[in-house]
Structure formats: structure tokens, C-alpha cells
Design a protein around this motif. Structure first.
Motif, PDB file in Angstrom:
ATOM      1  N   TRP A   1       1.537  -8.709   1.033  1.00  0.00           N
ATOM      2  CA  TRP A   1       2.278  -7.672   2.243  1.00  0.00           C
ATOM      3  C   TRP A   1       1.164  -6.435   1.520  1.00  0.00           C
ATOM      4  O   TRP A   1       0.312  -5.190   2.987  1.00  0.00           O
ATOM      5  CB  TRP A   1       3.651  -6.727   1.825  1.00  0.00           C
ATOM      6  CG  TRP A   1       4.250  -7.723   2.534  1.00  0.00           C
ATOM      7  CD1 TRP A   1       5.319  -9.034   2.198  1.00  0.00           C
ATOM      8  CD2 TRP A   1       5.002  -8.165   4.192  1.00  0.00           C
ATOM      9  NE1 TRP A   1       5.496  -9.853   3.819  1.00  0.00           N
ATOM     10  CE2 TRP A   1       5.109  -9.383   4.620  1.00  0.00           C
ATOM     11  CE3 TRP A   1       4.077  -6.923   4.872  1.00  0.00           C
ATOM     12  CZ2 TRP A   1       5.815  -9.319   5.911  1.00  0.00           C
ATOM     13  CZ3 TRP A   1       4.263  -7.502   6.802  1.00  0.00           C
ATOM     14  CH2 TRP A   1       5.453  -8.732   6.669  1.00  0.00           C
ATOM     15  N   GLN A   2       0.955  -5.924   0.398  1.00  0.00           N
ATOM     16  CA  GLN A   2       0.298  -4.805  -0.006  1.00  0.00           C
ATOM     17  C   GLN A   2      -1.377  -5.017   0.689  1.00  0.00           C
ATOM     18  O   GLN A   2      -1.962  -3.778   0.850  1.00  0.00           O
ATOM     19  CB  GLN A   2       0.132  -4.418  -1.721  1.00  0.00           C
ATOM     20  CG  GLN A   2       1.365  -4.468  -2.037  1.00  0.00           C
ATOM     21  CD  GLN A   2       1.084  -4.268  -4.082  1.00  0.00           C
ATOM     22  OE1 GLN A   2       1.816  -5.385  -3.838  1.00  0.00           O
ATOM     23  NE2 GLN A   2       0.636  -3.598  -4.506  1.00  0.00           N
ATOM     24  N   VAL A   3      -2.057  -5.827   0.286  1.00  0.00           N
ATOM     25  CA  VAL A   3      -3.065  -5.774   0.925  1.00  0.00           C
ATOM     26  C   VAL A   3      -3.442  -6.723   2.618  1.00  0.00           C
ATOM     27  O   VAL A   3      -4.202  -5.112   2.727  1.00  0.00           O
ATOM     28  CB  VAL A   3      -3.899  -7.516   0.289  1.00  0.00           C
ATOM     29  CG1 VAL A   3      -5.202  -8.186   1.491  1.00  0.00           C
ATOM     30  CG2 VAL A   3      -3.862  -7.988  -0.932  1.00  0.00           C
ATOM     31  N   MET A   4      -1.918  -6.621   2.999  1.00  0.00           N
ATOM     32  CA  MET A   4      -2.104  -6.087   4.508  1.00  0.00           C
ATOM     33  C   MET A   4      -1.861  -4.717   4.941  1.00  0.00           C
ATOM     34  O   MET A   4      -2.170  -4.119   6.124  1.00  0.00           O
ATOM     35  CB  MET A   4      -0.906  -7.589   4.882  1.00  0.00           C
ATOM     36  CG  MET A   4      -1.017  -8.523   5.194  1.00  0.00           C
ATOM     37  SD  MET A   4      -2.368  -9.111   5.782  1.00  0.00           S
ATOM     38  CE  MET A   4      -2.192  -9.494   7.928  1.00  0.00           C
ATOM     39  N   GLU A   5      -1.137  -3.864   4.121  1.00  0.00           N
ATOM     40  CA  GLU A   5      -1.478  -2.401   4.463  1.00  0.00           C
ATOM     41  C   GLU A   5      -2.564  -2.026   4.283  1.00  0.00           C
ATOM     42  O   GLU A   5      -2.559  -0.991   5.102  1.00  0.00           O
ATOM     43  CB  GLU A   5       0.109  -2.466   3.110  1.00  0.00           C
ATOM     44  CG  GLU A   5       1.561  -2.240   4.046  1.00  0.00           C
ATOM     45  CD  GLU A   5       2.001  -2.032   2.781  1.00  0.00           C
ATOM     46  OE1 GLU A   5       1.809  -1.772   2.141  1.00  0.00           O
ATOM     47  OE2 GLU A   5       3.281  -2.225   2.685  1.00  0.00           O
ATOM     48  N   VAL A   6      -3.092  -2.135   3.248  1.00  0.00           N
ATOM     49  CA  VAL A   6      -5.005  -2.016   3.229  1.00  0.00           C
ATOM     50  C   VAL A   6      -5.336  -2.161   3.942  1.00  0.00           C
ATOM     51  O   VAL A   6      -6.350  -1.270   4.652  1.00  0.00           O
ATOM     52  CB  VAL A   6      -4.852  -2.058   1.751  1.00  0.00           C
ATOM     53  CG1 VAL A   6      -6.421  -1.641   1.732  1.00  0.00           C
ATOM     54  CG2 VAL A   6      -4.523  -1.378   0.777  1.00  0.00           C
ATOM     55  N   ILE A   7      -5.478  -3.289   4.574  1.00  0.00           N
ATOM     56  CA  ILE A   7      -6.111  -4.006   6.098  1.00  0.00           C
ATOM     57  C   ILE A   7      -5.815  -3.436   6.906  1.00  0.00           C
ATOM     58  O   ILE A   7      -6.818  -2.535   8.058  1.00  0.00           O
ATOM     59  CB  ILE A   7      -5.788  -5.167   6.083  1.00  0.00           C
ATOM     60  CG1 ILE A   7      -6.496  -6.460   4.874  1.00  0.00           C
ATOM     61  CG2 ILE A   7      -6.667  -5.936   7.688  1.00  0.00           C
ATOM     62  CD1 ILE A   7      -6.309  -7.700   4.747  1.00  0.00           C
ATOM     63  N   ALA A   8      -3.880  -2.693   7.465  1.00  0.00           N
ATOM     64  CA  ALA A   8      -3.871  -2.047   8.174  1.00  0.00           C
ATOM     65  C   ALA A   8      -5.013  -0.421   8.699  1.00  0.00           C
ATOM     66  O   ALA A   8      -5.166  -0.203   9.173  1.00  0.00           O
ATOM     67  CB  ALA A   8      -2.118  -2.129   8.474  1.00  0.00           C
ATOM     68  N   ARG A   9      -4.487   0.046   6.827  1.00  0.00           N
ATOM     69  CA  ARG A   9      -5.054   1.727   7.204  1.00  0.00           C
ATOM     70  C   ARG A   9      -6.767   1.431   7.172  1.00  0.00           C
ATOM     71  O   ARG A   9      -6.873   2.094   7.750  1.00  0.00           O
ATOM     72  CB  ARG A   9      -4.762   1.739   5.611  1.00  0.00           C
ATOM     73  CG  ARG A   9      -5.228   3.214   5.657  1.00  0.00           C
ATOM     74  CD  ARG A   9      -4.722   3.841   3.956  1.00  0.00           C
ATOM     75  NE  ARG A   9      -4.736   2.685   2.955  1.00  0.00           N
ATOM     76  CZ  ARG A   9      -6.466   2.946   2.223  1.00  0.00           C
ATOM     77  NH1 ARG A   9      -7.346   3.370   2.787  1.00  0.00           N
ATOM     78  NH2 ARG A   9      -6.153   2.063   1.255  1.00  0.00           N
TER      79      ARG A   9
END
Length: 227
Positions: free
Chosen positions: A125-133
Motif C-alpha cells: 500500500w505504501q508503494v502504491m501511494e507513492v506511485i499514485a502521487r
């Protein structure tokens, strides 16, 4: 990694909530790589299954089209990571990553990261949040390229790089400014030279200094139409 590896990993945002036993395991399997300014850490099109976590220094993420034109997509600082797309989908690298200063990165293999993620799903989830940003930032960059003219792009880049006193980092060259703006180096150089003559900008041995930020800010204000 050395004996201080666990303490180092605890300061990486991605691993801050990780139990110490997992950090010790990660310290054993991860590879620490030092690099010099100008080194290419990843190249677009190459296969890769490693996550890079930046411990020291700064790197730039550069997009390259089929004709070799380059755009500086992002600047990363200690604590940031890159290589996450290839880590997830196994496809070739999507951009070049080039060091702008000397530094150090931690390399985590896909198999080791996924083993940790199975026990700690919040990592994904943390990786996905960075990808989204980063996707949102890429959208904003595309809009700037579409709506701003050459001078406005350079003004935006200078203000982005400058600190509160107007000083840009020493490693910010004409070439890097041109890449950030999606312009030919000659075009960026001509604009910068003109602003130096006008007293808006100064170039010293330590790098560029914005002397009149308000003049650059005016260029970026929304233009209102009068009927």
C-alpha cells in the motif's frame, strides 16, 4: 550492509513501522551500492527486478522518447525509492535514473521484497501511494508542458529549484533546467542569459541565484481575459 544497517533502515519512511526482526533480515539480504555524480543507476528499456532505496545523495528520473529527447520527470532525495514499477510488473525500466550527486542506495531484490510484503501487506500500500502521487505529479508536468511557453517553463523550473533565499543547488546546470522544461539546451540557455542581463538571475561559482523571484512569479499567474 554494516553494523548500523538496522538503524539506517529505521530512518527510511518505507520501513519505519517494520519490526526489528524483519529489519535485521532485510539488512542481511539487501545490497548497499555507492554511486558517483553522473552514474546511470537505471536505464530505460533494461530489465530489472530490484527496488532502489536512496540512502544518501540525489538522483533524477529522466524520461526519454524514441528520438532521444529528454524530460526530467522527478528529483529524488534520501528516503525515496525507485524501480518500483519493474518490481511489481516485471517489465523493462520505464525511465533513466541518473545521479546528480555522489550517494548511496540500498538494493532489494523482488523476491526478498515480496517475501516481506506477504508478512506486512502495508508495504504494498505504501508503494502504491507513492506511485499514485507520482502519477499526479506527472499529470501536472504534462499540463505545464502543454500550457506554458518556453519562458514560463524556465521561470517555473527556477522557482522550483530555488530555496527561500533564491539559491539553486550547485548541481543545477543549464542542461538540467532544459531537461526539466522539456526544452532544447540552446533555448533554455538563451532565456537564462537574457535574464542574467536583466538582473533577474545571477550565475556564480556556487550556481544560479534568483535575484528577482517576483518577476518570475508574475509570468506564472493565471492570465485573465477582458471583454
Amino acid at each position: 550492509m554494516n553494523g548500523n544497517a538496522v538503524a539506517t533502515l529505521q530512518h527510511v519512511p518505507l520501513f519505519q513501522n517494520m519490526p526489528s526482526q524483519f529489519l535485521r533480515h532485510l539488512a542481511q539480504v539487501a545490497i548497499c551500492r555507492r554511486f558517483r555524480a553522473g552514474d546511470t543507476l537505471c536505464q530505460k528499456g533494461e530489465m530489472g527486478s530490484t527496488l532502489f532505496i536512496l540512502l544518501k545523495g540525489q538522483v533524477m528520473v529522466v524520461g526519454v522518447d524514441d528520438e532521444g529527447r529528454e524530460v526530467l520527470l522527478n528529483l529524488l532525495k534520501p528516503g525515496d525509492f525507485f524501480g518500483e514499477l519493474s518490481l511489481i510488473d516485471g517489465r523493462p525500466r520505464s525511465a533513466d535514473v541518473i545521479a546528480v550527486t555522489d550517494g548511496e542506495a540500498l538494493l532489494v531484490r523482488r523476491s526478498d521484497f515480496m517475501a516481506l510484503a506477504e508478512r506486512m501487506p502495508h508495504l504494498i500500500w505504501q508503494v502504491m501511494e507513492v506511485i499514485a502521487r507520482r502519477m499526479r505529479e506527472a499529470d501536472e508536468l504534462i499540463m505545464r508542458m502543454a500550457w506554458l511557453n518556453a519562458q514560463e517553463r524556465v521561470a517555473w523550473a527556477l522557482l522550483e529549484f530555488a530555496n527561500s533565499k533564491g539559491y539553486l543547488p550547485q548541481w543545477v546546470s543549464v542542461n538540467i533546467i532544459a531537461k526539466r522544461c522539456g526544452l532544447a539546451r540552446e533555448t533554455a540557455s538563451r532565456i537564462l542569459s537574457q535574464w542574467q542581463k536583466e538582473g533577474v538571475l545571477q550565475r556564480t561559482k556556487e550556481g544560479f541565484v534568483v535575484l528577482e523571484p517576483s518577476k518570475l512569479q508574475v509570468m506564472l499567474k493565471p492570465k485573465t481575459s477582458h471583454q
